[in-house]
Design a protein around this motif. Structure first.
Motif, mmCIF file in Angstrom:
data_model
loop_
_atom_site.group_PDB
_atom_site.id
_atom_site.type_symbol
_atom_site.label_atom_id
_atom_site.label_comp_id
_atom_site.label_asym_id
_atom_site.label_seq_id
_atom_site.Cartn_x
_atom_site.Cartn_y
_atom_site.Cartn_z
ATOM 1 N N ASP A 275 0.822 -1.207 0.000
ATOM 2 C CA ASP A 275 0.000 0.000 0.000
ATOM 3 C C ASP A 275 0.863 1.267 0.000
ATOM 4 O OD1 ASP A 275 -2.413 1.340 -0.127
ATOM 5 O OD2 ASP A 275 -2.583 1.520 2.048
ATOM 6 N N TRP A 276 1.871 1.283 -0.853
ATOM 7 C CA TRP A 276 2.716 2.466 -0.999
ATOM 8 C C TRP A 276 1.995 3.532 -1.824
ATOM 9 C CZ3 TRP A 276 8.095 0.075 -2.702
ATOM 10 C CH2 TRP A 276 8.617 -0.667 -1.630
ATOM 11 N N ILE A 277 2.490 4.751 -1.734
ATOM 12 C CA ILE A 277 2.054 5.806 -2.644
ATOM 13 C C ILE A 277 2.506 5.383 -4.040
ATOM 14 C CG2 ILE A 277 2.139 8.277 -3.165
ATOM 15 C CD1 ILE A 277 3.189 8.682 -0.271
ATOM 16 N N PHE A 278 1.576 5.330 -4.975
ATOM 17 C CA PHE A 278 1.859 4.640 -6.244
ATOM 18 C C PHE A 278 1.635 5.551 -7.447
ATOM 19 C CE2 PHE A 278 0.626 1.787 -9.778
ATOM 20 C CZ PHE A 278 1.742 0.963 -9.807
ATOM 21 N N PHE A 279 2.661 5.601 -8.323
ATOM 22 C CA PHE A 279 2.568 6.319 -9.592
ATOM 23 C C PHE A 279 3.075 5.400 -10.693
ATOM 24 C CE2 PHE A 279 3.199 9.494 -6.298
ATOM 25 C CZ PHE A 279 2.235 10.455 -6.593
ATOM 26 N N THR A 280 2.696 5.714 -11.926
ATOM 27 C CA THR A 280 3.063 4.853 -13.036
ATOM 28 C C THR A 280 4.006 5.566 -14.004
ATOM 29 O OG1 THR A 280 1.088 5.559 -14.274
ATOM 30 C CG2 THR A 280 0.911 3.572 -12.924
#
Length: 462
Positions: free
Chosen positions: A212-217
């Protein structure tokens, strides 16, 4: 852009060269404009390798590249970093996941950012890089600093770890993540993680979702060396307080200014044509990128990757062996005028020098020109720019090519402009030379050999 010592000189590219390349130039412009509109080359029959970097200046409105939920996360992260939620941020990445962000840090924060107190940093964290080399000593030095900060910090030290890797398997950043994660568990620190990685698959993708990390693509169709205008650069920019809107506005300004079909009206096309002609007809094999000013040292290193990986190719897109490209060399003015200029001036005549200057510096001092008697005081910025001009004139006196790109100042708008200008130059030259500027097959050879060593755990000393 000043081409005085590159074009229409007795030793430089000539107007008749441009005439002879007329059809090739028209096809290159058509191809880049097609990529702008459709995200593919017109000649790519399968259309299975998208090229979306021309859309990056407009990424704020490109929901396919930058989904709305990621934009909200970016805004929240920028606010949190500005209000002091983190004491230290560590950006883990290599290649295009590192070099562009180093440029942003150097230009926005400067060399003594981490020596400032939090008020001077406007609430933002100290910033460090890791995973840009498989070097245990550098990683240990970073951990020692974190331990010292933790020992003296009044409250629990808050750390943000940003991991950038599209594949999520690149050995250098993954090694740094593994070591930092393990070591930080034994310290009295609070750690949050953010990841920028593939949107659908990969080890880092799965780990980030599981934890559940801060997630970007990393958007599809964006190579690492072009990715500073994507989430790779924008997330890091949010941490350090980059004016993201101005940065992208600078890139859009350049994109709109470089759409014309003629060399006279399209600066990026002109730069690409001159370089292509210099390589093909005048045997230029090396390109030296030489910005003037300490904060731009990393700009030269970023451009070296952009040039080397994009254009240094064994085969063109027809499969013909061409061994195209120029060896990129990063230098710094005026520092390397006292180390490398001797070779530039009198060594083999196979080099093109690309200078970068800034007209309006953020700080300045008046000095007496090295203490010479009778000399009037001059601003150091003038001396620096005069040094560049003297370098160019000296090279020209020996029949050596150079050109100069001058920025008005080094703010976010002009930084976005110059970095995108270089990206467009590469795109045009890729089409002129017919090489694929968006792959890097040459790096696979060493990776295969390295994987063999890693499987056996044995490396022979040569």
């Amino acid at each position: 852009m000043d081409y005085s010592f590159l074009f229409n000189q007795s030793f430089g590219v000539r107007r008749e060269d441009l005439i002879s390349y007329g059809n090739r130039i028209r096809r290159a412009v058509q191809s880049v404009n097609y990529m702008r509109e459709y995200g593919f080359r017109e000649s790519d029959e399968k259309k299975d390798h998208p090229i979306y970097f021309p859309r990056l200046p407009y990424i704020e409105k490109e929901d396919g590249l930058f989904p709305s939920h990621e934009k909200k996360r970016l805004h929240i992260l920028k606010e949190r970093c500005g209000r002091g939620d983190f004491d230290i941020a560590v950006s883990i990445g290599i290649g295009g996941s590192y070099l562009g962000n180093q440029v942003l840090f150097d230009m926005v924060c400067g060399p003594f950012w981490n020596l400032m107190d939090k008020e001077e940093r406007r609430g933002r964290p100290q910033v460090f890089f890791a995973g840009e080399n498989e070097d245990p000593e550098g990683l240990e030095a970073l951990l020692c600093h974190i331990r010292r900060c933790s020992a003296v910090h009044k409250n629990r030290l808050r750390i943000l770890i940003l991991v950038i890797s599209k594949s999520g398997t690149t050995i250098e950043p993954m090694s740094a993540l593994e070591v930092l994660s393990a070591q930080l568990q034994d310290m009295n620190v609070q750690v949050e993680y953010a990841a920028v990685t593939d949107p659908n698959k990969g080890y880092l993708h799965d780990l980030a979702l599981k934890k559940d990390w801060i997630f970007f693509t990393v958007p599809e169709g964006i190579g690492g060396r072009f990715s500073v205008f994507s989430q790779v650069g924008l997330v890091f920019g949010a941490i350090i307080g980059l004016d993201i809107a101005d940065f992208l506005a600078g890139a859009r300004f350049i994109d709109k200014a470089c759409k014309k079909t003629s060399v006279e009206e399209n600066p990026a096309l002109a730069a690409a044509v001159f370089r292509y002609a210099a390589s093909e007809k005048y045997h230029i094999a090396t390109e030296v990128i030489m910005p003037y000013g300490d904060s731009m040292r990393s700009l030269g290193q970023w451009y070296a990757q952009l040039l080397g990986e994009s254009l240094g190719k064994k085969r063109n897109r027809r499969g013909e062996i061409v061994h195209y490209g120029r060896t990129p060399v990063s230098a710094l003015g005026s520092t390397d005028m006292h180390s490398l200029t001797q070779e530039h001036q009198e060594g083999p005549k196979n080099k093109l020098i690309q200078f970068v200057t800034v007209r309006e510096r953020r700080s300045d001092f008046c000095v007496s020109c090295g203490g010479e008697r009778g000399s009037s005081a001059l601003p150091m910025s003038d001396i620096l720019n005069h040094a560049q001009q003297a370098n160019a004139e000296a090279l020209a006196s020996e029949g050596r090519m150079s050109c100069c790109l001058a920025m008005k100042n080094a703010d976010a708008f002009h930084l976005g402009g110059i970095m995108y200008f270089f990206c467009l130059c590469i795109a045009y030259e890729g089409e002129l030379s017919l090489v694929d500027a968006y792959d890097q097959p040459g790096v696979e050879t060493y990776k295969k050999i390295l994987k063999g060593y890693l499987r056996t755990g044995h490396v022979e000393n040569s």
